[in-house]
Enzyme design. Structure first.
Site, mmCIF file in Angstrom:
data_model
loop_
_atom_site.group_PDB
_atom_site.id
_atom_site.type_symbol
_atom_site.label_atom_id
_atom_site.label_comp_id
_atom_site.label_asym_id
_atom_site.label_seq_id
_atom_site.Cartn_x
_atom_site.Cartn_y
_atom_site.Cartn_z
ATOM 1 N N GLN A 10 64.775 10.909 -33.980
ATOM 2 C CA GLN A 10 63.775 11.402 -34.932
ATOM 3 C C GLN A 10 64.406 11.949 -36.213
ATOM 4 O O GLN A 10 63.717 12.098 -37.224
ATOM 5 C CB GLN A 10 62.910 12.484 -34.281
ATOM 6 C CG GLN A 10 62.137 12.045 -33.067
ATOM 7 C CD GLN A 10 61.070 10.998 -33.387
ATOM 8 O OE1 GLN A 10 60.622 10.869 -34.523
ATOM 9 N NE2 GLN A 10 60.659 10.249 -32.377
ATOM 10 N N ASP A 66 70.820 13.445 -29.794
ATOM 11 C CA ASP A 66 69.743 12.462 -29.850
ATOM 12 C C ASP A 66 69.196 12.474 -31.275
ATOM 13 O O ASP A 66 68.493 13.391 -31.678
ATOM 14 C CB ASP A 66 68.655 12.839 -28.835
ATOM 15 C CG ASP A 66 67.413 11.959 -28.925
ATOM 16 O OD1 ASP A 66 67.326 11.118 -29.835
ATOM 17 O OD2 ASP A 66 66.508 12.139 -28.085
ATOM 18 N N LYS A 108 62.635 3.192 -35.567
ATOM 19 C CA LYS A 108 62.012 4.399 -36.105
ATOM 20 C C LYS A 108 62.402 4.644 -37.564
ATOM 21 O O LYS A 108 61.902 5.583 -38.186
ATOM 22 C CB LYS A 108 62.393 5.614 -35.255
ATOM 23 C CG LYS A 108 61.886 5.546 -33.817
ATOM 24 C CD LYS A 108 62.259 6.797 -33.048
ATOM 25 C CE LYS A 108 61.964 6.661 -31.556
ATOM 26 N NZ LYS A 108 60.524 6.598 -31.258
ATOM 27 N N CYS A 154 56.634 11.274 -23.549
ATOM 28 C CA CYS A 154 57.899 11.179 -22.802
ATOM 29 C C CYS A 154 58.618 12.519 -22.771
ATOM 30 O O CYS A 154 59.852 12.584 -22.834
ATOM 31 C CB CYS A 154 58.807 10.094 -23.398
ATOM 32 S SG CYS A 154 58.113 8.435 -23.298
ATOM 33 N N HIS A 209 63.474 14.546 -24.902
ATOM 34 C CA HIS A 209 62.799 13.298 -24.534
ATOM 35 C C HIS A 209 63.372 12.835 -23.197
ATOM 36 O O HIS A 209 64.526 13.112 -22.877
ATOM 37 C CB HIS A 209 63.064 12.269 -25.637
ATOM 38 C CG HIS A 209 62.282 11.000 -25.522
ATOM 39 N ND1 HIS A 209 62.634 9.982 -24.663
ATOM 40 C CD2 HIS A 209 61.184 10.566 -26.186
ATOM 41 C CE1 HIS A 209 61.773 8.974 -24.801
ATOM 42 N NE2 HIS A 209 60.883 9.315 -25.709
#
Length: 408
Positions: free
Chosen positions: A201, A198, A224, A362, A121
């Site tokens: 998600q 990261d 999220k 993104c 991302h």
């Protein structure tokens, strides 16, 4: 599958959009909020609203307890060794920027390497571009396999003794790939590098244990994972965070100030300058309570089963291309319908009450790797059902019929 009662806890899903019951398939962008989170925010503002760590009055004490209680919940949720290893941020983007600005500045020198993947991302790409420009370090990329996954052999070949930082997404927001973080961390550490993960998600959909992964830094976003917008967290190993300088300066993060010099508070507060996102932290804590009660293993199982069902059904649609691996993937399906622009697909789906994402997500370098300018994406969460998938497939078939000659 998770029970239908879960869906009833999300008030927003009870509405109609364009005359149709809402099917929300954009949870990878932001998840919906259960009533427990909404009520926690309401209760905070109605009863506990005050600044934290400052006032000795009752409301200030209650607000501080709620804020720090949320920090303890985050630490437990991701398996941190200490609450001091949890820094509240605005989200994943801010968390990565802290590491790229503070840690990277202290370790990177000209000729050093920062290792990424093409699936990152932008929030896990641009900060490292800037760090490389400032330090003279080199950006290197682990190549992708034809299905978008990474092989450990390629990881071994890309990371060297010159590598200082590896930063990689746990779950791709486009491909649904679940990267082998634990194995990548071991390779990075073998070469003396540190690894940033990261987790935007991954954290909402699967059980995370940062100590088991042995990652050095881990970032997450509350919005999220059923929490409010504007709140997230950075996990960092205490030994690393202690040696890092803050990137924001002002009130709350200081220990002693005189006219020419200042000193900082201990962890975690030295990284939390100014009035923090108190209500957001409270809401995130409530979201963690909710997810814990449902069970992260149950959520992951539900997402995988629903994604497999969606893949089976969607791959039967003529001229529909699906991107990413068919196995070992998280709860989303990224696709294109013939030559119809994804924005047109999303617009037609919206007219039937179905919300999907369309664009480059993104991830412009990944779009170029896919040889696409943009894609559509249906992303699932614990409140989605097979009926939602069936409605999506029916709507895509109608979209195909609508555009006719543009398909193929």
């Amino acid at each position: 599958m998770i029970s239908a009662e879960i869906r009833e806890l999300f008030p927003i899903l009870k509405q109609e959009v364009n005359g149709h019951p809402l099917v929300y398939l954009d949870s990878a962008a932001t998840s919906q909020k259960p009533i427990q989170v909404i009520e926690a925010l309401k209760h905070y503002y109605e009863w506990d609203n005050a600044n934290v760590h400052r006032g000795v009055h009752t409301l200030g004490s209650r607000a501080t307890d709620a804020y720090e209680g949320a920090r303890a919940k985050v630490a437990k949720f991701i398996g941190a060794a200490s609450e001091q290893e949890i820094i509240f941020t605005r989200g994943t983007t801010t968390a990565i920027n802290i590491v790229a600005a503070s840690f990277a500045e202290s370790v990177l020198r000209e000729g050093d390497e920062i290792v990424l993947t093409p699936m990152e991302h932008h929030s896990n790409l641009i900060p490292w571009q800037q760090a490389a420009k400032k330090s003279g370090a080199t950006l290197k990329y682990i190549p992708l396999q034809p299905d978008g996954s990474v092989s450990l052999a390629d990881v071994e070949n890309t990371i060297t003794d010159r590598t200082k930082i590896v930063s990689i997404v746990y779950v791709s927001n486009v491909l649904g790939v679940i990267n082998p973080i634990k194995e990548i961390a071991a390779i990075a550490h073998k070469h003396g590098a540190k690894i940033m993960v990261d987790g935007a998600q991954s954290t909402p959909h699967m059980k995370v244990d940062v100590q088991d992964l042995d990652c050095d830094f881990y970032a997450l976003s509350g919005h999220k994972m059923c929490g409010p917008t504007g709140i997230g967290a950075l996990y960092g190993k205490k030994s690393l965070l202690n040696n890092m300088e803050p990137v924001e300066f002002g009130g709350e993060m200081i220990d002693h100030v005189d006219l020419y010099e200042s000193t900082w508070k201990e962890l975690p507060w030295k990284f939390e300058g100014g009035t923090p996102m108190i209500a957001g932290a409270v809401g995130l804590g409530a979201a963690i309570d909710f997810l814990t009660e449902v069970g992260m293993d149950n959520i992951f199982k539900h997402d995988v089963e629903l994604t497999n069902y969606a893949l089976d059904r969607m791959m039967q649609i003529p001229d529909l291309a699906v991107y990413g691996p068919t196995t070992n993937r998280a709860g989303l399906v990224t696709f294109n319908l013939g030559d119809v622009h994804p924005h047109d697909v999303a617009t037609v789906l919206d007219s039937m009450g179905i919300a999907v994402r369309a664009g480059h997500h993104c991830c412009q370098p990944l779009m170029r790797w896919l040889e696409q300018s943009s894609t559509a994406r249906a992303s699932f969460y614990l409140y989605n059902t097979e009926d939602d998938v069936d409605r999506l497939v029916t709507a895509l078939l109608k979209t195909k019929e609508y555009f006719g000659d543009a398909i193929g």
